[in-house]
Design a protein around this motif. Sequence first.
Motif, mmCIF file in Angstrom:
data_model
loop_
_atom_site.group_PDB
_atom_site.id
_atom_site.type_symbol
_atom_site.label_atom_id
_atom_site.label_comp_id
_atom_site.label_asym_id
_atom_site.label_seq_id
_atom_site.Cartn_x
_atom_site.Cartn_y
_atom_site.Cartn_z
ATOM 1 N N ASN A 225 -5.193 -5.041 6.357
ATOM 2 C CA ASN A 225 -5.045 -5.250 7.654
ATOM 3 C C ASN A 225 -6.146 -5.002 8.640
ATOM 4 O O ASN A 225 -6.132 -4.343 9.819
ATOM 5 C CB ASN A 225 -3.635 -4.987 8.776
ATOM 6 C CG ASN A 225 -2.561 -6.139 8.260
ATOM 7 O OD1 ASN A 225 -2.715 -6.832 7.298
ATOM 8 N ND2 ASN A 225 -1.456 -5.390 8.347
ATOM 9 N N GLY A 226 -7.399 -4.466 8.157
ATOM 10 C CA GLY A 226 -8.506 -4.108 8.596
ATOM 11 C C GLY A 226 -9.587 -5.144 9.031
ATOM 12 O O GLY A 226 -9.373 -6.231 9.155
ATOM 13 N N ARG B 207 -5.351 -2.877 16.540
ATOM 14 C CA ARG B 207 -4.076 -2.922 16.451
ATOM 15 C C ARG B 207 -3.781 -1.450 16.025
ATOM 16 O O ARG B 207 -4.481 -0.392 16.073
ATOM 17 C CB ARG B 207 -3.572 -3.624 15.127
ATOM 18 C CG ARG B 207 -4.164 -3.360 13.987
ATOM 19 C CD ARG B 207 -4.125 -4.557 12.867
ATOM 20 N NE ARG B 207 -4.623 -5.715 13.427
ATOM 21 C CZ ARG B 207 -4.048 -7.139 13.124
ATOM 22 N NH1 ARG B 207 -3.198 -7.124 12.305
ATOM 23 N NH2 ARG B 207 -4.628 -7.948 13.469
ATOM 24 N N LYS B 208 -2.394 -0.963 15.965
ATOM 25 C CA LYS B 208 -1.900 0.279 15.537
ATOM 26 C C LYS B 208 -2.712 0.711 14.089
ATOM 27 O O LYS B 208 -2.785 -0.353 13.445
ATOM 28 C CB LYS B 208 -0.361 0.248 15.313
ATOM 29 C CG LYS B 208 0.482 0.217 16.582
ATOM 30 C CD LYS B 208 0.273 1.362 17.567
ATOM 31 C CE LYS B 208 1.167 1.342 18.642
ATOM 32 N NZ LYS B 208 1.088 2.409 19.647
ATOM 33 N N ARG B 209 -3.071 1.778 13.952
ATOM 34 C CA ARG B 209 -3.554 2.372 12.641
ATOM 35 C C ARG B 209 -2.840 3.502 12.303
ATOM 36 O O ARG B 209 -2.744 4.515 12.779
ATOM 37 C CB ARG B 209 -5.165 2.659 13.023
ATOM 38 C CG ARG B 209 -5.616 3.085 11.760
ATOM 39 C CD ARG B 209 -7.251 3.332 11.893
ATOM 40 N NE ARG B 209 -8.178 2.168 12.454
ATOM 41 C CZ ARG B 209 -8.757 2.199 13.674
ATOM 42 N NH1 ARG B 209 -8.783 3.231 14.358
ATOM 43 N NH2 ARG B 209 -9.553 1.234 13.894
ATOM 44 N N TYR B 210 -2.308 3.323 10.861
ATOM 45 C CA TYR B 210 -1.610 4.568 10.373
ATOM 46 C C TYR B 210 -2.476 4.897 9.070
ATOM 47 O O TYR B 210 -3.073 4.274 8.244
ATOM 48 C CB TYR B 210 -0.171 4.045 9.879
ATOM 49 C CG TYR B 210 0.621 3.205 10.840
ATOM 50 C CD1 TYR B 210 0.555 3.772 12.091
ATOM 51 C CD2 TYR B 210 1.476 2.182 10.737
ATOM 52 C CE1 TYR B 210 1.135 3.334 13.115
ATOM 53 C CE2 TYR B 210 2.295 1.788 11.650
ATOM 54 C CZ TYR B 210 2.161 2.392 13.091
ATOM 55 O OH TYR B 210 3.033 1.629 14.020
ATOM 56 N N ALA C 258 0.309 -3.486 11.733
ATOM 57 C CA ALA C 258 -0.613 -2.300 11.904
ATOM 58 C C ALA C 258 -1.839 -2.405 10.742
ATOM 59 O O ALA C 258 -1.528 -2.835 9.647
ATOM 60 C CB ALA C 258 0.188 -1.002 11.530
ATOM 61 N N GLU C 259 -2.899 -1.529 10.989
ATOM 62 C CA GLU C 259 -3.866 -1.265 9.895
ATOM 63 C C GLU C 259 -3.493 -0.170 9.173
ATOM 64 O O GLU C 259 -3.207 0.858 9.921
ATOM 65 C CB GLU C 259 -5.196 -1.233 10.775
ATOM 66 C CG GLU C 259 -6.305 -0.683 9.734
ATOM 67 C CD GLU C 259 -7.722 -0.556 10.543
ATOM 68 O OE1 GLU C 259 -8.535 -0.397 9.931
ATOM 69 O OE2 GLU C 259 -7.698 -0.621 11.823
ATOM 70 N N VAL C 260 -3.331 -0.253 8.163
ATOM 71 C CA VAL C 260 -2.961 0.670 7.271
ATOM 72 C C VAL C 260 -4.093 1.490 6.393
ATOM 73 O O VAL C 260 -4.581 0.513 5.518
ATOM 74 C CB VAL C 260 -1.588 0.445 6.339
ATOM 75 C CG1 VAL C 260 -1.155 1.649 5.645
ATOM 76 C CG2 VAL C 260 -0.503 -0.134 7.396
#
Length: 316
Positions: A77-78, A84-87, A112-114
């Motif tokens: 999801n980048g 967005r939320k980044r984990y 989220a971007e993971v």
Amino acid sequence: MANFTLEVTRLGFSLMQSVSPRLAGEAAFRLFCRTPSARPKGGKAKAAHAAGVAKLAGAEQFTLPVDGRRAHAYRLNGGALGRRKRYLVTHGWGSGMAYMADLVTMLAATGAEVIALDFPGHGRAGGRFLHMALAVKAIAAAEGRFGRFDAVIGHSFGGAALMVSASAILPDVKPVSAERLVLIGSPSEMQWLFTDFGRMLRLKPAAQAALEDVVQRITGRRLEDFDAGKKAANIGKPVLVIHAEDDKEVGAAHARRYAASGNHVRLSWANGFGHRRIISAGPVLNEVVAFLAEEDIKKDAEIIPIFELPARRASV
């Protein structure tokens, strides 16, 4: 180590430390840092690895230089999808992101971007060498490449590395700046590992001291300074600790030490899942996602609508 290999290794260290405890300690450190082969062993491990590789097949992949070695990162999801939320997700010793694909993909499913990080010596990073300082530098390299993380999630050694980073224990490495931390089956300090390792090799006190001195020479910190459980009191951010009391690799006492550091640390028992199955257990994954969503829920609750009441008409 197999019994025969262990006995030969012990004999070699016995001879070496009788000649030079310092050289024996340095050799022991190199052996301590040697990582297992990334190739899965056994049917179950091969199946789990293959399934994880398939789940991560569509992710973007990056190489991150770390002190002359390299880490490997997957990104889900980048890119052009917007902020967005980044984990950040980190793994345990001898593991890799292929074994944590269930957690990684579940986090990505939230939108989220993971960033899923293979430390040097693990997964697709290549090599056979890792120590705590390298792991913390790999975390810093990931933040430098992808930007600030909203939350970080780590299993076992990876969770300890996140806490060492967040606590700014290493003097010359920028600490990770996440607002929430999740530790799954993670040790709270490193002394016990070195003690057990020295006992396994039957190191004498002088060689054991030399082994531990290498830590200070490489990191600028004494071994006892790597006490993430004690440092957790100063984090000041929400921390979720998930542990199984039946964990045979990292004892439950480590989780209790984290929990004792303050009310900002929440301890959740995942009994029955041990040390390895815990990272793919449904209840654990659901709890992690719920914990990470709490920040958004809190922010929504803090938005108090203000209504303008119509002006009251003057009586005639």
